[in-house]
Design an enzyme around this catalytic site. Structure first.
Site, PDB file in Angstrom:
ATOM      1  N   HIS A  48     -12.061  -9.381  18.146  1.00 36.81           N
ATOM      2  CA  HIS A  48     -10.932  -9.114  19.024  1.00 36.81           C
ATOM      3  C   HIS A  48      -9.767  -9.866  18.386  1.00 36.81           C
ATOM      4  O   HIS A  48      -9.356 -10.918  18.852  1.00 36.81           O
ATOM      5  CB  HIS A  48     -11.251  -9.648  20.426  1.00 36.81           C
ATOM      6  CG  HIS A  48     -10.271  -9.221  21.485  1.00 36.81           C
ATOM      7  ND1 HIS A  48      -9.088  -8.569  21.202  1.00 36.81           N
ATOM      8  CD2 HIS A  48     -10.303  -9.372  22.833  1.00 36.81           C
ATOM      9  CE1 HIS A  48      -8.450  -8.337  22.349  1.00 36.81           C
ATOM     10  NE2 HIS A  48      -9.165  -8.803  23.339  1.00 36.81           N
TER      11      HIS A  48
ATOM     12  N   ARG B 144      -9.795   0.009  21.986  1.00 32.57           N
ATOM     13  CA  ARG B 144     -10.827  -0.874  22.522  1.00 32.57           C
ATOM     14  C   ARG B 144     -12.066  -0.017  22.707  1.00 32.57           C
ATOM     15  O   ARG B 144     -11.975   1.063  23.314  1.00 32.57           O
ATOM     16  CB  ARG B 144     -10.316  -1.436  23.855  1.00 32.57           C
ATOM     17  CG  ARG B 144     -11.353  -1.814  24.888  1.00 32.57           C
ATOM     18  CD  ARG B 144     -11.948  -3.176  24.739  1.00 32.57           C
ATOM     19  NE  ARG B 144     -11.039  -4.268  24.590  1.00 32.57           N
ATOM     20  CZ  ARG B 144     -10.810  -5.188  25.532  1.00 32.57           C
ATOM     21  NH1 ARG B 144     -11.366  -5.083  26.710  1.00 32.57           N
ATOM     22  NH2 ARG B 144     -10.012  -6.192  25.285  1.00 32.57           N
TER      23      ARG B 144
ATOM     24  N   ARG C 291      -5.888  -7.149  31.130  1.00 35.34           N
ATOM     25  CA  ARG C 291      -4.983  -8.035  30.414  1.00 35.34           C
ATOM     26  C   ARG C 291      -4.556  -7.480  29.060  1.00 35.34           C
ATOM     27  O   ARG C 291      -3.375  -7.348  28.772  1.00 35.34           O
ATOM     28  CB  ARG C 291      -5.743  -9.338  30.165  1.00 35.34           C
ATOM     29  CG  ARG C 291      -4.977 -10.571  30.140  1.00 35.34           C
ATOM     30  CD  ARG C 291      -6.018 -11.686  30.059  1.00 35.34           C
ATOM     31  NE  ARG C 291      -7.192 -11.291  30.847  1.00 35.34           N
ATOM     32  CZ  ARG C 291      -7.429 -11.724  32.069  1.00 35.34           C
ATOM     33  NH1 ARG C 291      -6.651 -12.597  32.624  1.00 35.34           N
ATOM     34  NH2 ARG C 291      -8.487 -11.305  32.740  1.00 35.34           N
TER      35      ARG C 291
END
Lengths: 183, 311
Positions: free
Chosen positions: B135, B107, B57
């Site tokens: 995040h 990430r 995602r």
């Protein structure tokens, strides 16, 4: 840095007359108001477009759709202006494909804002024609752009500043010419 | 205006900066609804997406945001890269930067990895999730979605349910929401709630009906089934019985409660099937908003000349 006014060019009456004339010319050029969409370029094109809309209603009795365009994302000088400028909303209320879009702005200067606006408009659809209405044309074009409807042609020097104040944004209607001087 | 080169977490942002990200995202949401949902703003800029940890995602969302802004993008994922040949994070990143990259989206499973890069590189760094830390773009999109429905953040009761201890989503939400004046309640088994989490200004409870009473928003976190092995909770069934969000449990919340989930969902564990697809769920809206929020982040960070501005 301070703006020093050298002369007032238009007062509230003159601005109102210029807008009335522009509205008449729009009707004349397009033989009515059928298919016309007014789109004001932020920031001062927006109240001007809205005033033209009221004039068209007064003269022709029709409601012409009114849109708002923020051209920030299409500017060609984003790399040069440092911190990312704030983006305000763009609102195009109708499908513009096949319509006659009349772009409205306060001052036509280098033509770069209009270039950005044209690029943005065609991402919304394919208008039959795009026309340009400005309150003041001050010259010094850097791109092959011209206005279809002009409130006032104002010869200026490049370093001069044309300040358009409108009731809706600034509390008063006035166009003046001046210079920025170091204090 | 934002005088910031990196987005590493919501902790260091002021309420005004968060508002600016949210307002800018609203403009980009309008762009995404246009016949041609693309603007030329980041033409000539290059963004590298470095995903050292699996993600579907977030990675798709960033890539789409970059393309909608007309940036050039390169992406890489840990498997099949030279990371598996033992190259250090710093070397990998410096090599990427040597290819004239303007923004790195990273990430990483280690908390602080984006901060490390921000210190050692010249380009902008966006944290797309670092370990158990933050995040920030997920936090922003959650807040954006709440604000879209509730028209405000201040005074809302927002409940975050699940594995708070291991969740970077929880931490970004807590920072962002409390800066904007929401009342944040965290709920989960004691073993999954970090010690002293109260010091972040949240209320803590292990009683789900207590947590849900009069809630405006329930943000359901993914329960990582791997944690079962480290005995942090007995079984998925027991977790579900004690903390699973069901229709019956939601009756205690406000009538217009919003149910959110950052995904991927374990249907039937932390969230019941009919809640995930039910009328209160805004889970897919979160995904849609994610692209607009990430466009806003990339746009606002890219406006700075790299190099001469401090973080």
């Amino acid at each position: 840095m301070k703006f020093v006014e050298k002369a007032q060019i238009m007062d509230a009456k003159a601005i109102d007359r210029a807008i009335a004339r522009i509205a008449h010319e729009i009707v004349e050029r397009n033989q009515g108001t059928e298919g016309i969409v007014l789109i004001g370029i932020r920031k001062r094109g927006v109240p001007l477009a809205s005033r033209i809309q009221s004039k068209l209603k007064e003269f022709e009795g029709t409601d012409v759709p009114l849109g708002v365009l923020d051209i920030t994302l299409y500017r060609d000088d984003l790399q040069q202006i440092g911190p990312a400028p704030i983006i305000r909303s763009t609102e195009i209320p109708v499908d513009i494909t096949g319509k006659v879009v009349v772009l409205v702005d306060d001052v036509l200067f280098t033509g770069r804002t209009v270039r950005a606006a044209l690029d943005e408009i065609v991402d919304f659809g394919r208008p039959r024609a795009i026309q340009l209405a400005v309150l003041v044309d001050r010259g010094h074009r850097e791109l092959p752009v011209r206005a279809d409807f002009v409130g006032k042609n104002l010869p200026t020097a490049r370093r001069e500043i044309v300040a358009v104040n409108l009731e809706e944004e600034d509390g008063v209607d006035a166009v003046s010419i001046g210079e920025v001087v170091e204090v | 205006m934002i005088d910031r080169k990196h987005l590493l977490g919501l902790e260091e942002l002021s309420a005004q900066e968060i508002e600016l990200f949210l307002n800018t995202a609203r403009s980009f949401k309008e762009v995404l609804e246009r016949p041609i949902p693309k603007v030329p703003t980041l033409r000539g800029k290059t963004v590298a997406n470095l995903f050292f940890e699996p993600s579907t995602r977030t990675r798709l969302s960033f890539e789409l945001a970059e393309k909608r802004l007309s940036a050039d993008t390169v992406s890489f994922s840990a498997s099949g890269s030279s990371m598996s040949k033992g190259e250090s994070l710093k070397d990998t990143a410096r090599n990427v930067e040597a290819m004239q990259i303007d923004i790195i989206v990273i990430r990483h499973r280690s908390s602080g990895a984006p901060h490390f890069l921000a210190r050692s590189l010249e380009c902008s760094v966006v944290n797309a999730g670092d370990g158990m830390h933050e995040h920030p773009t997920q936090g922003l999109l959650d807040i954006f979605t709440i604000r879209e429905y509730k028209k405000r953040i201040e005074g809302l009761k927002v409940v975050i349910v699940g594995d708070i201890a291991h969740s970077r989503v929880a931490r970004s939400n807590i920072w962002g929401l409390s800066k904007l004046g929401a009342k944040v309640v965290v709920c989960g088994p004691r073993t999954l709630i970090p010690l002293e989490v109260e010091r972040l200004g949240v209320q803590v409870t292990s009683d789900i009906s207590d947590a849900l009473a009069d809630a405006d928003v329930v943000n359901v976190l993914r329960i990582q089934l791997e944690r079962q092995e480290s005995s942090l909770f007995p079984t998925a069934r027991e977790y579900s019985r004690c903390f699973g969000i069901t229709r019956e449990r939601l009756l205690a919340a406000k009538k217009d409660v919003l149910v959110m989930h950052p995904g991927p969902m374990n249907r039937g564990v932390e969230i019941a099937q009919d809640v995930a697809d039910g009328p209160f769920s805004v889970i897919l809206e979160q995904v849609t908003n994610g692209v607009a929020v990430r466009m806003a982040v990339l746009y606002l960070l890219s406006g700075l000349d790299t190099g001469d501005k401090l973080e």
